[in-house]
Every structure is written in C-alpha cells, then in structure tokens.
Design a protein around this motif. Structure first.
Motif, PDB file in Angstrom:
ATOM      1  N   PRO A  66       0.806  -1.225   0.000  1.00 12.60           N
ATOM      2  CA  PRO A  66       0.000   0.000   0.000  1.00 12.60           C
ATOM      3  C   PRO A  66       0.836   1.271   0.000  1.00 12.60           C
ATOM      4  N   ALA A  67       2.060   1.210   0.520  1.00 16.03           N
ATOM      5  CA  ALA A  67       2.898   2.404   0.578  1.00 16.03           C
ATOM      6  C   ALA A  67       3.289   2.900  -0.808  1.00 16.03           C
ATOM      7  N   THR A  68       3.188   2.036  -1.811  1.00 12.07           N
ATOM      8  CA  THR A  68       3.549   2.440  -3.177  1.00 12.07           C
ATOM      9  C   THR A  68       2.370   3.015  -3.957  1.00 12.07           C
ATOM     10  N   ILE A  69       1.168   2.934  -3.386  1.00 11.27           N
ATOM     11  CA  ILE A  69      -0.052   3.289  -4.108  1.00 11.27           C
ATOM     12  C   ILE A  69      -0.569   4.657  -3.665  1.00 11.27           C
ATOM     13  N   ALA A  70      -0.773   5.547  -4.630  1.00  4.46           N
ATOM     14  CA  ALA A  70      -1.436   6.816  -4.325  1.00  4.46           C
ATOM     15  C   ALA A  70      -2.941   6.585  -4.208  1.00  4.46           C
ATOM     16  N   PHE A  71      -3.523   5.925  -5.199  1.00  2.68           N
ATOM     17  CA  PHE A  71      -4.926   5.518  -5.157  1.00  2.68           C
ATOM     18  C   PHE A  71      -5.191   4.576  -6.321  1.00  2.68           C
ATOM     19  N   ALA A  72      -6.320   3.903  -6.271  1.00  2.00           N
ATOM     20  CA  ALA A  72      -6.755   3.028  -7.360  1.00  2.00           C
ATOM     21  C   ALA A  72      -8.260   3.158  -7.508  1.00  2.00           C
ATOM     22  N   MET A  73      -8.746   2.978  -8.737  1.00  2.00           N
ATOM     23  CA  MET A  73     -10.158   3.177  -9.038  1.00  2.00           C
ATOM     24  C   MET A  73     -10.565   2.218 -10.139  1.00  2.00           C
ATOM     25  N   ASN A  74     -11.829   1.772 -10.106  1.00  2.00           N
ATOM     26  CA  ASN A  74     -12.314   0.944 -11.206  1.00  2.00           C
ATOM     27  C   ASN A  74     -12.113   1.693 -12.514  1.00  2.00           C
ATOM     28  N   GLY A  75     -11.744   0.961 -13.565  1.00  2.00           N
ATOM     29  CA  GLY A  75     -11.251   1.668 -14.750  1.00  2.00           C
ATOM     30  C   GLY A  75     -11.818   1.244 -16.075  1.00  2.00           C
ATOM     31  N   GLY A  76     -13.115   1.259 -16.244  1.00  2.00           N
ATOM     32  CA  GLY A  76     -13.703   0.966 -17.538  1.00  2.00           C
ATOM     33  C   GLY A  76     -14.721  -0.150 -17.457  1.00  2.00           C
ATOM     34  N   MET A  77     -15.557  -0.239 -18.476  1.00  2.00           N
ATOM     35  CA  MET A  77     -16.652  -1.206 -18.454  1.00  2.00           C
ATOM     36  C   MET A  77     -16.167  -2.592 -18.832  1.00  2.00           C
ATOM     37  N   PHE A  78     -16.892  -3.589 -18.334  1.00  2.00           N
ATOM     38  CA  PHE A  78     -16.454  -4.969 -18.465  1.00  2.00           C
ATOM     39  C   PHE A  78     -17.660  -5.885 -18.605  1.00  2.00           C
ATOM     40  N   GLY A  79     -17.387  -7.115 -19.039  1.00  2.00           N
ATOM     41  CA  GLY A  79     -18.444  -8.107 -19.208  1.00  2.00           C
ATOM     42  C   GLY A  79     -18.646  -8.932 -17.958  1.00  2.00           C
ATOM     43  N   ASP A  80     -19.485  -9.956 -18.079  1.00  2.00           N
ATOM     44  CA  ASP A  80     -19.771 -10.823 -16.941  1.00  2.00           C
ATOM     45  C   ASP A  80     -18.532 -11.542 -16.421  1.00  2.00           C
ATOM     46  N   ASP A  81     -17.524 -11.692 -17.308  1.00  2.00           N
ATOM     47  CA  ASP A  81     -16.292 -12.362 -16.900  1.00  2.00           C
ATOM     48  C   ASP A  81     -15.292 -11.402 -16.259  1.00  2.00           C
ATOM     49  N   LEU A  82     -15.703 -10.135 -16.056  1.00  2.00           N
ATOM     50  CA  LEU A  82     -14.886  -9.091 -15.452  1.00  2.00           C
ATOM     51  C   LEU A  82     -13.727  -8.646 -16.334  1.00  2.00           C
ATOM     52  N   MET A  83     -13.752  -9.014 -17.611  1.00  2.00           N
ATOM     53  CA  MET A  83     -12.737  -8.588 -18.564  1.00  2.00           C
ATOM     54  C   MET A  83     -13.273  -7.396 -19.360  1.00  2.00           C
ATOM     55  N   ALA A  84     -12.348  -6.550 -19.805  1.00  2.00           N
ATOM     56  CA  ALA A  84     -12.732  -5.340 -20.533  1.00  2.00           C
ATOM     57  C   ALA A  84     -13.492  -5.683 -21.805  1.00  2.00           C
ATOM     58  N   ILE A  85     -14.512  -4.884 -22.109  1.00  2.00           N
ATOM     59  CA  ILE A  85     -15.283  -5.103 -23.336  1.00  2.00           C
ATOM     60  C   ILE A  85     -14.768  -4.233 -24.474  1.00  2.00           C
ATOM     61  N   GLY A  86     -13.775  -3.411 -24.193  1.00  2.00           N
ATOM     62  CA  GLY A  86     -13.169  -2.579 -25.221  1.00  2.00           C
ATOM     63  C   GLY A  86     -11.656  -2.614 -25.108  1.00  2.00           C
ATOM     64  N   TYR A  87     -11.003  -1.668 -25.752  1.00  2.00           N
ATOM     65  CA  TYR A  87      -9.542  -1.594 -25.791  1.00  2.00           C
ATOM     66  C   TYR A  87      -8.957  -1.655 -24.383  1.00  2.00           C
ATOM     67  N   TYR A  88      -7.957  -2.524 -24.237  1.00  2.00           N
ATOM     68  CA  TYR A  88      -7.356  -2.674 -22.917  1.00  2.00           C
ATOM     69  C   TYR A  88      -5.888  -3.055 -23.066  1.00  2.00           C
ATOM     70  N   VAL A  89      -5.007  -2.240 -22.485  1.00  2.00           N
ATOM     71  CA  VAL A  89      -3.570  -2.480 -22.520  1.00  2.00           C
ATOM     72  C   VAL A  89      -3.047  -2.442 -21.092  1.00  2.00           C
ATOM     73  N   GLU A  90      -2.315  -3.478 -20.729  1.00  2.00           N
ATOM     74  CA  GLU A  90      -1.717  -3.573 -19.395  1.00  2.00           C
ATOM     75  C   GLU A  90      -0.229  -3.863 -19.547  1.00  2.00           C
TER      76      GLU A  90
END
Length: 279
Positions: free
Chosen positions: A101-125
């Motif tokens: 946690p000391a390395t994290i400023a914040f995190a937030m849900n980041g885009g729409m997804f399907g029932d499998d919790l995977m992105a339904i559009g462009y996604y780069v990680e």
C-alpha cells in the motif's frame, strides 16, 4: 455493462464547488474484506500511514464528490485486472492484498467490463494489448458515441474519442482502457447527455487537463450524468472527460483509509514515484 442514459431533462441547478466536510460516502470494507461501519473515514494510524492523500472531498451542485489527482511529476499510471492466478481481482480489496500500500497513491475501477470481469473494449496492461479497440454499435453507455480511451505511457496521459484514437495513435501505450460515453467532448458536454436526467447512481470518470494532470472523480452519493459531466467541464476544465462506470464505481485511497466495496473489472492504479515530493 449496459445501462441506458436517462432521456428526461429536469431543470438545471448550478452551484459553486466547495470543500465538503469529511464523512463516509459509500460502503467500505477493510483490506481483509470485513465491513466497516458507516461514519467518517478513520485517520490512518502511524503503522498504516502512507503519506498525504492525492484525493479531496468537494461538493458540486449539492452532491458530494471525491476528486483525486495524478501528477506526472509524482505518479505513474498502470492498469490491473488479473492476479497471479490469472483470475480477475474482482474487487479493490483483493488487488490491495497483492501490493504494498505504501507504493499506491490511489486506485479506481477503470472501464466497463463483461460478466467475466474482462474489458469489453480496448485494454492495454504493461504494454500488452489484451483487448482490441471496440468501435461496434450497440446498446448501453459504452456504445454511446463518441466513447473514448484513457491511455498513456510514462508521464504523458490522454483521453481521446475512440475514432480519434484509431486514426491518430500509432504507437501502443503502456496502459489503456476504453469506456463510454465521453462526458466532455472538445470542451462541450456530450450532445446526448441531459442537463439533469432522472437517472442517479454513484459514478466516476477521468479527464486530463492542459498541464497533463489526470483528474479522477467519483461521486459519494447518487449523481446524474449531467452533473458529473459539468464538474469536469466547469471545475476541472478538461477538453475531454471519459465516463468510467456507474453503480460499481469504487475508490481505494490508502492515505485516507478508504476502501470501497464493489465488483470491479479493470482497475486504474496510480503509483507513487519514489523520492518525488508532493507539491
């Protein structure tokens, strides 16, 4: 996730944006998944303290919001979706358990997804494209054109409409997530967003200002599309702002001890640059 925008407009009511008093905005859970009772967010103890928060609470048009800022001089941005077991984290608390946690400023849900919790559009990680740009037609918020992409590499971040992204971006970014609709398009509200339609939900979005800072806004009470869009246009003053999602909108702010409960897919992670000094 498909939800229709409301079509009924109600009278527009503008109010100044002011600092809001501290108070519990949404349901939260601790990192071990246990519920935290309603009430003001507790201050971190010295053992929990991870530095000043990058987020602040404000009120806009009588709605409490939390506004978090990622500064290229202090932060880097990445996406996260799958854990070490190659299964979706599914919650911010599960993601939090996998990092320091000391390395994290914040995190937030980041885009729409399907029932499998995977992105339904462009996604780069981490520079790997895991889903192609989606320019198809369909029902629901994601398909409300123009939709858009939040993306970047290193200290440069942008929000662009999906068609503009397709036509102008040649190099693959280090991170990217597609969602929709754009709340603000070239400085103007999306033409199909009503001033104050009857649909209300906890919602969040992102925009990048002229100085390159990324602004993440999550409502701490139900808000209309028009209200959150106007906040980005009138207070944050960004040219483009992207709707990230509603109902499941969630924030993890380690410095404030805030951990929202919600079923999430892709996660936008804002990390601290070691040695960078807050302004």
């Amino acid at each position: 996730m498909k939800r229709a925008l409301a079509a009924l407009a109600l009278p527009l009511m503008l109010a100044a944006c002011t600092e809001a008093p501290a108070g519990e905005p949404v349901t939260r859970v601790s990192l071990d998944g246990t519920a935290i009772a309603d009430g003001p967010s507790p201050s971190p103890t010295p053992s929990q303290a991870v530095g000043p928060s990058a987020c602040k609470r404000v009120t806009f048009e009588d709605v409490p919001l939390t506004h978090c800022i990622a500064d290229p001089a202090q932060h880097r941005i990445a996406m996260a979706n799958l854990g070490a077991d190659r299964q979706p984290f599914a919650s911010l608390s599960a993601f939090a358990a996998s990092v320091d946690p000391a390395t994290i400023a914040f995190a937030m849900n980041g885009g729409m997804f399907g029932d499998d919790l995977m992105a339904i559009g462009y996604y780069v990680e981490n520079g790997e494209r895991l889903a192609e740009l989606n320019r198809a037609d369909g029902d629901g918020n994601f398909y409300m054109k123009p939709n858009g992409v939040f993306f970047g590499s290193g200290a440069k971040w942008q929000v662009l409409g999906s068609n503009t992204f397709f036509k102008t971006v040649g190099d693959r970014p280090r991170f990217g997530t597609q969602s929709g609709p754009l709340l603000v398009v070239d400085g103007k509200l999306h033409p199909d967003i009503q001033d104050n339609g009857p649909s209300r939900a906890v919602r969040n979005g992102v925009g990048v200002d002229a100085s390159g800072k990324a602004h993440f806004v999550i409502s701490d009470a139900p808000v209309s599309f028009g209200q959150i869009a106007r906040y980005f246009r009138d207070e944050v003053k960004v040219s483009n702002a992207l709707y990230l999602d509603g109902q499941v909108s969630s924030l993890w702010d380690p410095a404030a001890g805030r951990m929202d409960k919600g079923r999430v897919g892709p996660i936008i992670v804002v990390t601290k640059i070691e040695g960078a000094k807050p302004e």
